[in-house]
Design an enzyme around this catalytic site. Structure first.
Site, PDB file in Angstrom:
ATOM      1  N   THR A  74      33.888 -53.373 -38.278  1.00 30.77           N
ATOM      2  CA  THR A  74      34.286 -52.683 -37.055  1.00 30.77           C
ATOM      3  C   THR A  74      35.517 -51.829 -37.327  1.00 30.77           C
ATOM      4  O   THR A  74      36.485 -52.296 -37.929  1.00 30.77           O
ATOM      5  CB  THR A  74      34.591 -53.694 -35.936  1.00 30.77           C
ATOM      6  OG1 THR A  74      33.452 -54.529 -35.726  1.00 30.77           O
ATOM      7  CG2 THR A  74      34.915 -52.977 -34.641  1.00 30.77           C
ATOM      8  N   GLY A  88      37.967 -55.260 -38.014  1.00 30.00           N
ATOM      9  CA  GLY A  88      37.492 -56.579 -38.420  1.00 30.00           C
ATOM     10  C   GLY A  88      36.193 -56.488 -39.186  1.00 30.00           C
ATOM     11  O   GLY A  88      35.572 -55.433 -39.308  1.00 30.00           O
ATOM     12  N   GLY A  93      32.505 -58.896 -39.835  1.00 31.88           N
ATOM     13  CA  GLY A  93      31.690 -60.058 -39.528  1.00 31.88           C
ATOM     14  C   GLY A  93      30.553 -60.162 -40.520  1.00 31.88           C
ATOM     15  O   GLY A  93      30.469 -59.397 -41.487  1.00 31.88           O
ATOM     16  N   GLY A  94      29.664 -61.113 -40.275  1.00 31.80           N
ATOM     17  CA  GLY A  94      28.574 -61.334 -41.197  1.00 31.80           C
ATOM     18  C   GLY A  94      27.563 -60.216 -41.244  1.00 31.80           C
ATOM     19  O   GLY A  94      26.749 -60.145 -42.166  1.00 31.80           O
ATOM     20  N   PHE A  95      27.598 -59.314 -40.251  1.00 31.30           N
ATOM     21  CA  PHE A  95      26.596 -58.262 -40.177  1.00 31.30           C
ATOM     22  C   PHE A  95      27.181 -56.869 -40.324  1.00 31.30           C
ATOM     23  O   PHE A  95      26.471 -55.891 -40.210  1.00 31.30           O
ATOM     24  CB  PHE A  95      25.822 -58.358 -38.859  1.00 31.30           C
ATOM     25  CG  PHE A  95      24.999 -59.591 -38.764  1.00 31.30           C
ATOM     26  CD1 PHE A  95      23.686 -59.596 -39.188  1.00 31.30           C
ATOM     27  CD2 PHE A  95      25.542 -60.758 -38.280  1.00 31.30           C
ATOM     28  CE1 PHE A  95      22.924 -60.741 -39.121  1.00 31.30           C
ATOM     29  CE2 PHE A  95      24.780 -61.911 -38.203  1.00 31.30           C
ATOM     30  CZ  PHE A  95      23.466 -61.904 -38.622  1.00 31.30           C
ATOM     31  N   GLY A  96      28.473 -56.747 -40.565  1.00 31.07           N
ATOM     32  CA  GLY A  96      29.033 -55.426 -40.723  1.00 31.07           C
ATOM     33  C   GLY A  96      30.529 -55.377 -40.482  1.00 31.07           C
ATOM     34  O   GLY A  96      31.208 -56.403 -40.482  1.00 31.07           O
ATOM     35  N   ASP A 113      27.029 -65.639 -28.795  1.00 31.43           N
ATOM     36  CA  ASP A 113      28.280 -65.847 -29.535  1.00 31.43           C
ATOM     37  C   ASP A 113      29.489 -65.831 -28.610  1.00 31.43           C
ATOM     38  O   ASP A 113      30.498 -65.176 -28.898  1.00 31.43           O
ATOM     39  CB  ASP A 113      28.430 -64.791 -30.626  1.00 31.43           C
ATOM     40  CG  ASP A 113      29.385 -65.224 -31.744  1.00 31.43           C
ATOM     41  OD1 ASP A 113      29.697 -66.434 -31.813  1.00 31.43           O
ATOM     42  OD2 ASP A 113      29.807 -64.373 -32.540  1.00 31.43           O
ATOM     43  N   LYS A 143      30.991 -49.768 -34.759  1.00 32.97           N
ATOM     44  CA  LYS A 143      30.507 -50.961 -35.450  1.00 32.97           C
ATOM     45  C   LYS A 143      29.427 -50.559 -36.443  1.00 32.97           C
ATOM     46  O   LYS A 143      28.389 -50.023 -36.055  1.00 32.97           O
ATOM     47  CB  LYS A 143      29.960 -51.976 -34.447  1.00 32.97           C
ATOM     48  CG  LYS A 143      31.027 -52.505 -33.503  1.00 32.97           C
ATOM     49  CD  LYS A 143      30.490 -53.586 -32.592  1.00 32.97           C
ATOM     50  CE  LYS A 143      31.602 -54.141 -31.695  1.00 32.97           C
ATOM     51  NZ  LYS A 143      31.105 -55.234 -30.819  1.00 32.97           N
TER      52      LYS A 143
END
Length: 348
Positions: free
Chosen positions: A49, A42, A44-47, A164, A66
């Protein structure tokens, strides 16, 4: 690596072509001489996985890598991000000693990018579970709270706010059915704060969380332990209705979710859910222990309804007044505690 392609259909191909781990997917090449990268899990906004396996350990166990990508603009900001990353990764490592939190196996920095290696939990998210098996009833949601609230209590006692909590970050382990809490926002929060000068920090860039699940104070970067309580309450509403928070209507005066007509739960349980998702922090449960205590008291309500008398106990002339008025049976004490608890909840 600070930007992703805007089209989601191109994202997976872009990751495979433009990221180091992406190019290793499916190849015999090992990252840091030990990790074989299997696939992208996946973004996300920060990196990003990745699913990998540790090729140097017996059995080549699976793990999750991650890759966190803070936006740094100078050497000084990178050094600050590196310090924050190490500090927060160590804190996350301490949390990993809980059976419902993935264990942190390693962390390191490579060419300005930060990596966390965590144990892989084979299972399905609650979001996927709802779509596959349908909605949960009150008894199941109460059981879910009793299972997850101790985890929240644990991380809060360690000074960490998850930031979150949502159905997509809750996994049901395929092996034993336990609920596992993943994707902590603490490390991401510290990285984004460290990567920017204080004069350039804005709520729109520093916010960590998910729209609808995050309470208002989180958007103001003032997260408290009760912020996780709010997100957990909204998650319960999703389990009961299948609706994401943005699909509900909202009270224009209070900003609170209009959910009462969407669920079929007892009045006492509705009071608990209502207090979990209160917009003002002062009206919300302050801690996970407070919610657990309310659930415990609420479980006695059906069997002790007959004890909830409205008249004070009558005094008897042949007894001393102080004894007649001062002694209460255990059942009476419990009934009074329940009555007071319900009265406080009804005022909210």
């Amino acid at each position: 690596m600070n930007r992703f392609p805007p089209q989601l259909t191109q994202l997976h191909e872009w990751i495979l072509q433009e990221t180091r781990l992406g190019r290793m997917c499916g190849s015999p090449e090992r990252f840091r001489d030990r990790y074989e990268i299997l696939q992208v899990l996946g973004r996300g906004g920060f990196g990003i996985t990745f699913l990998a396996k540790n090729a140097v350990l017996p059995g080549k166990p699976l793990c999750v890598i991650k890759q966190l990508c803070p936006k740094v603009t100078s050497i000084k900001s990178w050094e600050r991000a590196c310090q924050r990353f190490k500090k927060e990764a160590k804190a996350l490592g301490e949390l990993g000693n809980h059976p419902q939190i993935p264990m942190l196996l390693d962390y390191f920095e490579v060419k300005g990018e930060f990596y966390l290696v965590q144990e892989y939990v084979r299972g399905s998210t609650l979001a996927r579970e709802i779509k596959k098996t349908g909605l949960k009833n009150e008894a199941t949601v109460r059981k879910f709270l009793q299972e997850l609230l101790p985890v929240l209590k644990y991380i809060h006692q360690h000074g960490t706010i998850h930031r979150d909590i949502k159905p997509h970050n809750l996994l049901r382990c395929e092996d034993d059915g336990r609920i596992v809490l993943i994707d902590f926002g603490a490390v991401k929060q510290e990285l984004v704060n460290a990567g920017q000068n204080s004069i350039h920090r804005h709520a729109t860039t520093n916010f960590v969380g998910t729209m609808g699940y995050a309470p208002p104070e989180q958007f103001s970067l003032n997260s408290v332990y009760a912020s996780d309580i709010y997100a957990l309450g909204v998650t319960c509403l999703y389990l009961l209705t299948g609706k994401s928070p943005l699909e509900f209507s909202y009270d224009q005066n209070t900003g609170e979710i209009c959910w009462q007509q969407e669920v079929n739960v007892s009045e006492s349980f509705a009071l608990i859910l209502g207090k979990m998702v209160k917009i003002p922090v002062k009206e919300r449960f302050k801690s996970a222990q407070d919610v657990l205590r309310a659930l415990e008291i609420e479980s006695y309500v059906p069997t002790l309804t007959n004890c909830l008398t409205t008249q004070p106990p009558r005094s008897h002339t042949h007894k001393k007044p102080e004894l007649a008025q001062g002694y209460l049976t255990p059942a009476q004490k419990t009934a009074i505690a329940i009555r007071e608890w319900k009265a406080k909840l009804n005022k909210k």
